[in-house]
Write a protein that holds these residues in place. Sequence first.
Motif, PDB file in Angstrom:
ATOM      1  N   UNK A 220     -66.879  75.346  76.286  1.00 58.12           N
ATOM      2  CA  UNK A 220     -67.428  76.660  76.625  1.00 58.12           C
ATOM      3  C   UNK A 220     -68.932  76.541  76.793  1.00 58.12           C
ATOM      4  N   UNK A 221     -69.476  77.231  77.789  1.00 61.28           N
ATOM      5  CA  UNK A 221     -70.915  77.251  78.061  1.00 61.28           C
ATOM      6  C   UNK A 221     -71.626  78.113  77.013  1.00 61.28           C
ATOM      7  N   UNK A 222     -72.449  77.495  76.162  1.00 64.41           N
ATOM      8  CA  UNK A 222     -73.092  78.237  75.087  1.00 64.41           C
ATOM      9  C   UNK A 222     -74.089  79.278  75.602  1.00 64.41           C
ATOM     10  N   UNK A 223     -74.664  79.080  76.773  1.00 62.07           N
ATOM     11  CA  UNK A 223     -75.664  80.005  77.296  1.00 62.07           C
ATOM     12  C   UNK A 223     -75.038  81.235  77.971  1.00 62.07           C
ATOM     13  N   UNK A 224     -73.732  81.195  78.211  1.00 62.80           N
ATOM     14  CA  UNK A 224     -73.088  82.305  78.908  1.00 62.80           C
ATOM     15  C   UNK A 224     -72.347  83.259  77.999  1.00 62.80           C
ATOM     16  N   UNK A 225     -72.582  83.161  76.676  1.00 66.81           N
ATOM     17  CA  UNK A 225     -71.863  83.988  75.709  1.00 66.81           C
ATOM     18  C   UNK A 225     -72.783  85.109  75.217  1.00 66.81           C
ATOM     19  N   UNK A 226     -72.297  86.353  75.266  1.00 63.70           N
ATOM     20  CA  UNK A 226     -73.102  87.491  74.812  1.00 63.70           C
ATOM     21  C   UNK A 226     -72.906  87.760  73.330  1.00 63.70           C
ATOM     22  N   UNK A 227     -71.721  87.444  72.799  1.00 64.72           N
ATOM     23  CA  UNK A 227     -71.437  87.648  71.395  1.00 64.72           C
ATOM     24  C   UNK A 227     -70.209  86.856  71.005  1.00 64.72           C
ATOM     25  N   UNK A 228     -70.088  86.600  69.715  1.00 65.51           N
ATOM     26  CA  UNK A 228     -68.908  85.927  69.189  1.00 65.51           C
ATOM     27  C   UNK A 228     -68.373  86.745  68.033  1.00 65.51           C
ATOM     28  N   UNK A 229     -67.067  86.938  68.012  1.00 63.46           N
ATOM     29  CA  UNK A 229     -66.395  87.655  66.939  1.00 63.46           C
ATOM     30  C   UNK A 229     -65.522  86.663  66.170  1.00 63.46           C
ATOM     31  N   UNK A 230     -65.679  86.652  64.845  1.00 59.40           N
ATOM     32  CA  UNK A 230     -65.001  85.674  63.999  1.00 59.40           C
ATOM     33  C   UNK A 230     -64.098  86.395  63.015  1.00 59.40           C
ATOM     34  N   UNK A 231     -62.810  86.106  63.075  1.00 58.58           N
ATOM     35  CA  UNK A 231     -61.842  86.630  62.110  1.00 58.58           C
ATOM     36  C   UNK A 231     -61.642  85.571  61.042  1.00 58.58           C
ATOM     37  N   UNK A 232     -61.951  85.909  59.796  1.00 56.84           N
ATOM     38  CA  UNK A 232     -61.832  84.957  58.691  1.00 56.84           C
ATOM     39  C   UNK A 232     -60.556  85.258  57.912  1.00 56.84           C
ATOM     40  N   UNK A 233     -59.519  84.511  58.219  1.00 54.49           N
ATOM     41  CA  UNK A 233     -58.234  84.734  57.560  1.00 54.49           C
ATOM     42  C   UNK A 233     -57.105  84.681  58.563  1.00 54.49           C
ATOM     43  N   UNK A 234     -55.857  84.695  58.103  1.00 58.00           N
ATOM     44  CA  UNK A 234     -54.710  84.589  59.009  1.00 58.00           C
ATOM     45  C   UNK A 234     -54.724  85.664  60.089  1.00 58.00           C
ATOM     46  N   UNK A 235     -54.704  85.242  61.333  1.00 61.68           N
ATOM     47  CA  UNK A 235     -54.628  86.173  62.455  1.00 61.68           C
ATOM     48  C   UNK A 235     -53.382  85.872  63.280  1.00 61.68           C
ATOM     49  N   UNK A 236     -52.373  85.282  62.623  1.00 60.81           N
ATOM     50  CA  UNK A 236     -51.141  84.925  63.324  1.00 60.81           C
ATOM     51  C   UNK A 236     -50.416  86.139  63.866  1.00 60.81           C
ATOM     52  N   UNK A 237     -50.691  87.309  63.299  1.00 57.25           N
ATOM     53  CA  UNK A 237     -49.952  88.504  63.688  1.00 57.25           C
ATOM     54  C   UNK A 237     -50.111  88.805  65.166  1.00 57.25           C
ATOM     55  N   UNK A 238     -51.325  88.748  65.687  1.00 56.93           N
ATOM     56  CA  UNK A 238     -51.544  89.085  67.091  1.00 56.93           C
ATOM     57  C   UNK A 238     -51.663  87.864  68.000  1.00 56.93           C
ATOM     58  N   UNK A 239     -51.810  86.662  67.418  1.00 54.82           N
ATOM     59  CA  UNK A 239     -52.015  85.473  68.251  1.00 54.82           C
ATOM     60  C   UNK A 239     -50.973  84.391  68.058  1.00 54.82           C
ATOM     61  N   UNK A 240     -50.178  84.441  66.991  1.00 50.30           N
ATOM     62  CA  UNK A 240     -49.146  83.442  66.790  1.00 50.30           C
ATOM     63  C   UNK A 240     -49.670  82.186  66.131  1.00 50.30           C
ATOM     64  N   UNK A 241     -48.922  81.080  66.312  1.00 48.24           N
ATOM     65  CA  UNK A 241     -49.281  79.811  65.705  1.00 48.24           C
ATOM     66  C   UNK A 241     -50.682  79.390  66.137  1.00 48.24           C
ATOM     67  N   UNK A 242     -51.340  78.621  65.309  1.00 45.72           N
ATOM     68  CA  UNK A 242     -52.694  78.097  65.518  1.00 45.72           C
ATOM     69  C   UNK A 242     -53.775  79.091  65.140  1.00 45.72           C
ATOM     70  N   UNK A 243     -53.425  80.242  64.573  1.00 47.07           N
ATOM     71  CA  UNK A 243     -54.435  81.181  64.091  1.00 47.07           C
ATOM     72  C   UNK A 243     -54.293  81.358  62.578  1.00 47.07           C
ATOM     73  N   UNK A 244     -53.820  80.305  61.909  1.00 48.12           N
ATOM     74  CA  UNK A 244     -53.562  80.376  60.480  1.00 48.12           C
ATOM     75  C   UNK A 244     -54.847  80.616  59.687  1.00 48.12           C
ATOM     76  N   UNK A 245     -55.947  79.984  60.109  1.00 51.27           N
ATOM     77  CA  UNK A 245     -57.216  80.104  59.380  1.00 51.27           C
ATOM     78  C   UNK A 245     -58.088  81.222  59.921  1.00 51.27           C
ATOM     79  N   UNK A 246     -57.886  81.590  61.165  1.00 54.79           N
ATOM     80  CA  UNK A 246     -58.705  82.631  61.762  1.00 54.79           C
ATOM     81  C   UNK A 246     -58.894  82.413  63.248  1.00 54.79           C
ATOM     82  N   UNK A 247     -59.758  83.225  63.819  1.00 53.14           N
ATOM     83  CA  UNK A 247     -59.990  83.223  65.270  1.00 53.14           C
ATOM     84  C   UNK A 247     -61.481  83.313  65.548  1.00 53.14           C
ATOM     85  N   UNK A 248     -61.929  82.566  66.553  1.00 57.38           N
ATOM     86  CA  UNK A 248     -63.288  82.700  67.069  1.00 57.38           C
ATOM     87  C   UNK A 248     -63.176  83.076  68.539  1.00 57.38           C
TER      88      UNK A 248
END
Length: 844
Positions: A220-248
């Motif tokens: 990902x191009x670091x200069x083209x990002x306006x903001x980042x949202x970080x979910x700290x904790x299981x986010x498998x509910x809306x994203x499924x497998x691979x979101x066990x620790x969270x989402x960036x």
Amino acid sequence: MRGSVYHFIPGPLRAALPTSVRFYMKHLFTLLGALLLMVSSQAQQGTITGKITANGKPVQFANIAISALKTGAVADQQGMFVIRNLHPGTYDIKVSMIGYQPLALKKSIRSGQTITLDIALEEDLSKLNEVVVTGVSRATAVRKNPIPIAVIGKREMNMHVNSNIIDAIVKGVPGVSAVTTGPNISKPFIRGLGYNRVLTLFDGVRQEGQQWGDEHGIEVDQYGISRAEVVKGPASLTYGSDALAGVINMIPDIPETAPGKLKGSFLADYQTNNGMIGSSLGLAYSKNDWKYVLRGTMKAAHNYRNSIDGFVYGTAYREYNLTALARVDKSWGYSQWGASLYDNTQEIPDGSRDSLTRKFTRQVKDADDDIKNRPIVPENELRTYTLNPLHQHIQHYRLYNRTRRQLGKGDLNSLLGVQQSVRREYNHPEMPLQPGLYVVLNTLNYDLRYNLPAIAGLETTVGVNGMYQQNRSRNATDFPIPDYNLFDIGGFFFAKKTIGQVDISGGLRYDSRHIRWNDFYVGPNKDNGFDKQYHLPDTAGARLQFPAFSHNYTGISGSLGVTWNLSQRVLLKANIARGYRAPNITEIGSNGLDPGAHIVYLGNREFKPEFSFQQDLGFLAYLPDLDISVEVFNNHINNYIYQARLYDANGEPVVIVPGNATYRYQQSGARLYGAEVSVNLHPRAVSWLTMDNSAAYTEGRNRNKALIDLHGDAARYLPFIPPLHIRSALKATATRNFGMFSKAYVRAGVDRFSAQKHFYGVDDTETYTAGYTLVNVGAGSGIVNKKGKTVMELFLQLDNVFDVAYQANMNRLKYFEYYSSSPNGRMGIYNMGRNFSAKVIVPF
């Protein structure tokens, strides 16, 4: 013209006038009548005017909106605003401004009346009312979400010295860390969990690019990002497998532009330690209902240095990015298209040195290579931007569409994306054009969710999402993973409701992932003397490296949480969640050398899916002079998968490929627990001063009793757990302009990392890491012209002011060592030393 003013002239008088005069008078009186009617109508309309302040000072650019009329105003530099031509009636007025609590008013206006409002806003530095879109079914205020979510914006990221987008996020969000392999390679970890347990998104599209690998970063191009949202904790509910620790979720920058006008910005970035040169040009244009954004970025760096190792050979890189976005907004909703191209060439360090001088050496032979008897790298090659023949080349292509369509009082959201990740690793010095690893991963992502109309305040969402993947090896000599096909699908239900001062949300999800591969044969390549892939039916002389495999993984995940609004400023949060993750391809299928990581991976096809059970408690308070945030978590994981170095019965490391370590994946129970605490001071009496303080602690325990009984404390902890990290930053910001300087600031910060005594030490997989303290200082300002328009933004930052020599426990280069002792007593490679960064952004 009956009814016009002209007809009030008596008939005989009108008849006596000449025809031409009667004609002009007729139209003149008609015009006068229309003007009188307009003036009369204007006199019946009302006006709202006023001033917006906070702490007695004007708030410029605040937004005043009357949604029912689709009209409003923006406060000027004195905080003044005017809304004219309002018909008599009662209106709901909303006042909003970033950094302040939103305000709702209800005002009645009579015919011809002018209302003057004196509006005082309350500051909202804690961003409790900030809206997020990650980890939720629909846009939700941070304060209403029981799951910990952190947001970091573009300006804050620009204030730090960053080599990549994950580096920028790590420096701004407590509880987020990264496994690194040099300055440009960072793999995100959230609360001690990483790799395929952290789902990274670009504009909501999951990033798929061989996340299991250690030796390349996020595409990902670091200069083209306006903001980042970080979910700290299981986010498998809306994203499924691979979101066990969270989402960036990295959200691209889409600037607001005036219709028909081109808007742009040019960024230049330079860092002294490794000579990093970065430049990025962004353009935005809007017309009618359409917005268009185009950005191109280039970065290049030579080897980084520190006071112990000097210049670290094999850490130079070059990167190119191109991103294009188009969005249309209509009454029915919106649709957004995006395309991106990422091209990164990164040298492959191996850490080989001369045993006496500790100078770095380089590989020059394929056969008969003695890693402890290589030639020393010439000084002139340590500072060159020309990359050495041993490097990796990562290319990532992305095309996607996100659409939201209103359906009555509900809305339907869809996402469809295609990606291709091409990964080549060149590790043959005598055949520099022959890749050792060459894999192509194609991914189709899909997501469809429907937000049902709210019933009695209950908001519900149903959805289905997943992906299809196909991975294929090309003309390579090493094959760490097989060619495989993967299909992933999951359905979920989510609901939330506010009852008095309590916000309740939760839901359930079911996932199914099918992965399979056919027999994969590898044998000698007579053309170059290495190995190649053999295909049926011609497999004579080849060996079966990956026997055929087919398996279906399923799992149920869910969450339930509450937010108790004790007041507008004080909140209590609690959440319990069950997460799910299917094993990734390298954990179940690997059996070979990854040349870029210098590791031979050995998987286990008997592994079961991971399931986590996590509890979160949070306390948030926004007080007049400070913000307080306390987040505590406890996470139990069944079937936790991790990698450990492989040793034989005599205690000697297993070497399958000379010069490369061998790791075998393990599976056991695990527990992770810890907390993040933030106390941010913003005293009203000294409005120009802020002090941000945070502490993040994570403990990772291995629950494999048999292993602990055998190895004791060496097996008691999990690998790659970050140590206690305490951060303090003092910032002074000018409250007014000083000549051409606007929003000028100076800042100083201290990062204290405690020693990591709790590490996975079986077979020296990890070793003790000493603590260290880094001091950083910075300054910046906007530059304005005589008209008050910003013509430039300048950010200056000096990291590691005292040039401290340190090793982070999550830096893989720490373990790049081929000797049991060293003349200077220092083992492995150290992190970057003092680094000054100058960043300039020129808008136009």
